[in-house]
Design a protein around this motif. Structure first.
Motif, PDB file in Angstrom:
ATOM      1  N   LYS A   1      32.389 -12.041  47.487  1.00 42.59           N
ATOM      2  CA  LYS A   1      32.021 -13.682  47.179  1.00 42.59           C
ATOM      3  C   LYS A   1      31.535 -13.982  45.801  1.00 42.59           C
ATOM      4  N   ARG A   2      32.013 -12.943  44.885  1.00 38.76           N
ATOM      5  CA  ARG A   2      31.571 -13.234  43.401  1.00 38.76           C
ATOM      6  C   ARG A   2      33.060 -14.302  42.891  1.00 38.76           C
ATOM      7  N   CYS A   3      32.454 -14.905  42.159  1.00 37.96           N
ATOM      8  CA  CYS A   3      33.563 -15.910  41.420  1.00 37.96           C
ATOM      9  C   CYS A   3      33.878 -15.525  39.970  1.00 37.96           C
ATOM     10  N   TYR A   4      34.996 -15.196  39.705  1.00 38.18           N
ATOM     11  CA  TYR A   4      35.369 -14.833  38.266  1.00 38.18           C
ATOM     12  C   TYR A   4      36.353 -15.933  37.528  1.00 38.18           C
ATOM     13  N   MET A   5      35.923 -16.229  36.377  1.00 34.62           N
ATOM     14  CA  MET A   5      36.905 -17.017  35.520  1.00 34.62           C
ATOM     15  C   MET A   5      38.006 -16.164  35.166  1.00 34.62           C
ATOM     16  N   THR A   6      39.216 -16.907  35.104  1.00 32.01           N
ATOM     17  CA  THR A   6      40.466 -16.096  35.199  1.00 32.01           C
ATOM     18  C   THR A   6      41.330 -16.911  34.128  1.00 32.01           C
ATOM     19  N   SER A   7      42.485 -16.159  33.463  1.00 33.41           N
ATOM     20  CA  SER A   7      43.503 -16.675  32.617  1.00 33.41           C
ATOM     21  C   SER A   7      44.804 -16.795  33.604  1.00 33.41           C
TER      22      SER A   7
ATOM     23  N   GLU B   1      44.275  -8.976  32.002  1.00 36.69           N
ATOM     24  CA  GLU B   1      44.437  -8.304  30.875  1.00 36.69           C
ATOM     25  C   GLU B   1      44.538  -9.413  29.560  1.00 36.69           C
ATOM     26  N   HIS B   2      44.578 -10.552  29.885  1.00 31.51           N
ATOM     27  CA  HIS B   2      44.865 -11.874  28.992  1.00 31.51           C
ATOM     28  C   HIS B   2      43.633 -11.598  27.869  1.00 31.51           C
ATOM     29  N   THR B   3      44.030 -11.693  26.503  1.00 29.58           N
ATOM     30  CA  THR B   3      42.847 -12.113  25.604  1.00 29.58           C
ATOM     31  C   THR B   3      43.562 -13.150  24.767  1.00 29.58           C
ATOM     32  N   ALA B   4      43.118 -14.017  23.857  1.00 30.06           N
ATOM     33  CA  ALA B   4      41.630 -14.165  24.121  1.00 30.06           C
ATOM     34  C   ALA B   4      41.476 -15.041  25.632  1.00 30.06           C
ATOM     35  N   GLY B   5      40.399 -14.438  26.147  1.00 31.57           N
ATOM     36  CA  GLY B   5      40.110 -15.168  27.646  1.00 31.57           C
ATOM     37  C   GLY B   5      39.096 -14.239  28.243  1.00 31.57           C
TER      38      GLY B   5
ATOM     39  N   CYS C   1      59.077 -18.862  29.297  1.00 29.41           N
ATOM     40  CA  CYS C   1      60.770 -19.031  28.911  1.00 29.41           C
ATOM     41  C   CYS C   1      61.212 -20.376  29.722  1.00 29.41           C
ATOM     42  N   GLU C   2      61.748 -21.025  28.799  1.00 28.18           N
ATOM     43  CA  GLU C   2      62.591 -22.565  29.293  1.00 28.18           C
ATOM     44  C   GLU C   2      61.382 -23.658  29.484  1.00 28.18           C
ATOM     45  N   GLN C   3      60.155 -23.301  28.772  1.00 26.68           N
ATOM     46  CA  GLN C   3      59.218 -24.139  29.156  1.00 26.68           C
ATOM     47  C   GLN C   3      58.787 -24.710  27.920  1.00 26.68           C
ATOM     48  N   ILE C   4      58.292 -26.278  27.912  1.00 25.18           N
ATOM     49  CA  ILE C   4      58.113 -26.708  26.635  1.00 25.18           C
ATOM     50  C   ILE C   4      56.290 -26.811  26.929  1.00 25.18           C
ATOM     51  N   LEU C   5      55.721 -26.250  25.836  1.00 23.77           N
ATOM     52  CA  LEU C   5      54.376 -26.108  25.761  1.00 23.77           C
ATOM     53  C   LEU C   5      53.519 -27.159  25.131  1.00 23.77           C
ATOM     54  N   VAL C   6      52.464 -27.884  26.015  1.00 20.24           N
ATOM     55  CA  VAL C   6      51.713 -28.917  25.452  1.00 20.24           C
ATOM     56  C   VAL C   6      50.392 -28.607  25.255  1.00 20.24           C
ATOM     57  N   LEU C   7      49.831 -28.461  24.006  1.00 18.43           N
ATOM     58  CA  LEU C   7      48.382 -27.795  23.714  1.00 18.43           C
ATOM     59  C   LEU C   7      47.505 -29.136  23.533  1.00 18.43           C
ATOM     60  N   THR C   8      46.286 -29.229  24.297  1.00 17.34           N
ATOM     61  CA  THR C   8      45.674 -30.341  24.060  1.00 17.34           C
ATOM     62  C   THR C   8      44.456 -30.379  23.033  1.00 17.34           C
ATOM     63  N   TYR C   9      44.500 -29.164  22.630  1.00 22.07           N
ATOM     64  CA  TYR C   9      43.233 -29.052  21.101  1.00 22.07           C
ATOM     65  C   TYR C   9      43.922 -29.972  20.140  1.00 22.07           C
TER      66      TYR C   9
ATOM     67  N   TYR D   1      51.564 -28.737  40.406  1.00 23.04           N
ATOM     68  CA  TYR D   1      50.979 -28.761  38.987  1.00 23.04           C
ATOM     69  C   TYR D   1      51.344 -27.421  38.355  1.00 23.04           C
ATOM     70  N   GLY D   2      51.049 -26.316  39.230  1.00 23.46           N
ATOM     71  CA  GLY D   2      50.644 -24.881  38.795  1.00 23.46           C
ATOM     72  C   GLY D   2      49.484 -24.834  38.200  1.00 23.46           C
ATOM     73  N   ASN D   3      48.867 -23.767  38.005  1.00 18.42           N
ATOM     74  CA  ASN D   3      47.607 -23.450  37.522  1.00 18.42           C
ATOM     75  C   ASN D   3      47.726 -22.559  36.175  1.00 18.42           C
ATOM     76  N   ARG D   4      46.985 -23.289  35.032  1.00 14.57           N
ATOM     77  CA  ARG D   4      47.367 -22.745  33.655  1.00 14.57           C
ATOM     78  C   ARG D   4      45.793 -22.848  33.058  1.00 14.57           C
ATOM     79  N   GLY D   5      45.835 -22.204  32.169  1.00 13.31           N
ATOM     80  CA  GLY D   5      44.697 -21.936  30.970  1.00 13.31           C
ATOM     81  C   GLY D   5      43.688 -20.811  31.434  1.00 13.31           C
ATOM     82  N   HIS D   6      42.675 -20.951  30.620  1.00 10.08           N
ATOM     83  CA  HIS D   6      41.665 -19.820  30.732  1.00 10.08           C
ATOM     84  C   HIS D   6      40.523 -19.990  31.690  1.00 10.08           C
ATOM     85  N   ASN D   7      40.351 -21.100  32.203  1.00  8.35           N
ATOM     86  CA  ASN D   7      39.096 -21.365  33.098  1.00  8.35           C
ATOM     87  C   ASN D   7      39.341 -21.510  34.820  1.00  8.35           C
ATOM     88  N   GLN D   8      40.204 -20.665  35.403  1.00  2.77           N
ATOM     89  CA  GLN D   8      40.435 -20.766  36.661  1.00  2.77           C
ATOM     90  C   GLN D   8      39.516 -20.009  37.530  1.00  2.77           C
ATOM     91  N   PRO D   9      38.745 -20.685  38.375  1.00  2.00           N
ATOM     92  CA  PRO D   9      37.941 -19.916  39.018  1.00  2.00           C
ATOM     93  C   PRO D   9      38.501 -19.037  40.461  1.00  2.00           C
TER      94      PRO D   9
END
Length: 557
Positions: free
Chosen positions: A254-260, A306-310, A12-20, A239-247
């Motif tokens: 001590k397990r590392c998960y990729m998160t959205s 809960e995020h999909t696709a991700g 909400c109230e954000q301009i979304l920039v998609l790099t694909y 910057y914030g953290n955004r996107g599918h591949n945040q560890p």
């Protein structure tokens, strides 16, 4: 994808920039609803993003769910978008400057200063804007009973609770939840600064200080609200953290998960009060990714399980929450939520992993740069050599191509400019006697050579251990028939197919499946000989070409 992002209230109230580079190729889906009257393909009832910036818009979408183009969908909802923008250059600006304010204008005015100032949306209570205004119940006959505080709720959070049998009562952000009947409390995601949600925080503080200790689970903004109510401090990220591949690193295992993720504010883990602990930490920037109470059934995470696709690896957090709620309802003395998370997230391999550090490793290199083993293998292989060197492990490289980064002076300890063929590789092994070998940094040629050497027993003969991806996984992904069987085993849909080994078998399989068919060659460089066939003659020509490169061909309906 963009249907989920655009309808996510957190934007909400954000301009979304998609790099694909190309956006809109699958259009916009229909408003079809599921059995619980929840729109099947969206995360809320409307587009919440303030605008969309893309490099190139696809105005000829093609997808089985598509009912309109992306542009038409945005026009219907009155949301502006702009294309022909170098989104990667814009991303670099955002990366250097941090999150910035901006606007989309139709034409630039003569005097830019005449435009009204851009108001920082974080100065508003965005949660009040996106939250519902009345209580809604989903799956009324379900159990246990979960009260969901809608701070900008995504439908997939409701879906995850309902699919596990729960009754879900969704209430507005400022609802007096302390007066509500429930078995467990869920705090949703949402936009903006958590400190703006004063009423929600006051209600949560009342609950945390009461004698009733019912389980609480928060996600994203819900995590921040629980943390602030417990006594933590929050801060605005550059910057914030955004996107599918945040560890996200789980502290217990001590397990590392990729998160959205999608958030611009974070919790200061150093401000955690007594009896609260950090649950996850971001491996990139060390920001907090979750908290847990050491004894009481309260926990929250900054990312979106809960995020999909991700990545779906942490959807199990909903199971942990609901199991804890059920134990709380029945009065059954169970594990603390902290211990239950530890048990759920720990990994016990079927075969114990014995870590023996190799002293010398053989790398089968990228070879000739061609389709199927292009520059990315040269890049990844050179990174592997650097990583091994940092660990003081000696590297031996076989690569016939002198024009690669891998073969540059100062990279590998020793380079053999030889073809990647079993006989040559065996000679090098005989001479160098490496402890281990890496097969996955040389494209299709290296994979095929590795499979042949395993079948010949060469690695076993010289005691060379295959490092990284197990050889079974390589064979099961390269052998089209085995791959289809493995995909089928996990319940994923695969097209009806037949594995064939001759042109005649290919023609018979096509007759059985019915044209048109797709022919795919196994173990082949860049899918040589693969393609579509609408007739017998087309298939015959394809099969002839494919079987010249590969022993196996799979025919798909």
């Amino acid at each position: 994808g963009y249907p989920e992002s655009l309808t996510d209230p957190s934007y909400c109230e954000q301009i979304l920039v998609l790099t694909y580079p190309l956006i809109g190729n699958y259009g916009g889906p229909s408003n079809e609803k599921d059995e619980h009257d929840i729109p099947r393909w969206f995360e809320s009832h409307k587009i919440w993003a303030a605008g969309l910036v893309v490099s190139e818009l696809c105005d000829t979408p093609s997808h089985w769910r598509q009912t309109k183009s992306l542009s038409d969908w945005m026009k219907q909802e009155g949301i502006p978008g702009i294309q022909k923008v170098d989104t990667r250059a814009l991303t670099k600006v955002i990366r250097e400057k941090g999150t910035i304010l901006g606007r989309i204008v139709h034409t630039l005015p003569d005097n830019v200063t005449s435009l009204p100032l851009i108001v920082d949306p974080n100065t508003q209570n965005l949660v009040a804007k996106v939250s519902r205004t009345s209580k809604t119940t989903y799956n009324p006959k379900g159990s246990p009973r979960i009260c969901v505080v809608d701070c900008g709720l995504k439908y997939n959070q409701i879906r995850n609770l309902i699919s596990r049998g729960a009754r879900v009562d969704v209430v507005p952000w400022n609802h007096k939840i302390q007066n509500e009947q429930y078995d467990g409390l869920f705090l949703s995601n949402g936009p903006g600064d958590p400190s703006m949600c004063k009423e929600t925080l006051d209600n949560l503080k009342t609950i945390l200080s009461s004698s009733s200790k019912k389980p609480i689970f928060g996600i994203c903004l819900g995590h921040q609200l629980l943390s602030l109510a417990a006594g933590c401090k929050s801060y605005k990220m550059s910057y914030g953290n955004r996107g599918h591949n945040q560890p996200a690193l789980h502290h217990g295992t001590k397990r590392c998960y990729m998160t959205s993720q999608n958030h611009g504010f974070a919790i200061d883990a150093t401000s955690l009060p007594k009896d609260w602990e950090a649950l996850f930490t971001n491996a990139n920037d060390d920001s907090n990714e979750g908290i847990v109470h050491s004894a009481l059934p309260y926990f929250s995470v900054q990312f979106h399980p809960e995020h999909t696709a991700g990545p779906e690896d942490l959807e199990c957090l909903f199971d942990v929450f609901l199991e804890t709620v059920k134990d709380s309802v029945t009065g059954k003395p169970g594990l603390t939520i902290k211990d239950r998370l530890q048990e759920t997230l720990k990994y016990v391999p079927e075969v114990p992993v014995v870590v023996e550090r190799p002293k010398k490793v053989l790398i089968l290199g990228s070879g000739g740069l061609s389709i199927g083993q292009a520059g990315e293998f040269d890049y990844s292989g050179s990174q592997a050599i650097k990583a091994l060197r940092e660990e003081n492990i000696q590297t031996v490289l076989i690569n016939p191509n002198i024009a690669t980064v891998q073969t540059s002076k100062g990279m590998a300890d020793k380079v053999y400019f030889l073809p990647i063929l079993p006989d040559y590789v065996e000679q090098v092994i005989q001479s160098e006697r490496p402890d281990g070998v890496l097969l996955t940094f040389g494209g299709q040629t290296a994979l095929n050579c590795g499979v042949q050497l395993v079948k010949q027993g060469t690695f076993a003969k010289y005691g060379v251990k295959i490092l990284g991806t197990p050889i079974e996984s390589i064979i099961e992904t390269e052998d089209r028939k085995l791959f289809a069987e493995r995909v089928n085993e996990i319940g994923e849909k695969v097209a009806p197919s037949c594995a064939v080994y001759s042109i005649q078998e290919a023609l018979e399989a096509a007759e059985k499946l019915g044209y048109p068919v797709m022919a795919r060659a196994a173990f082949s460089l860049g899918g040589l000989g693969s393609g579509f066939a609408n007739t017998k003659d087309e298939l015959k020509a394809l099969a002839q070409q494919a079987l010249a490169h590969s022993s196996q061909l799979i025919i798909d309906k």
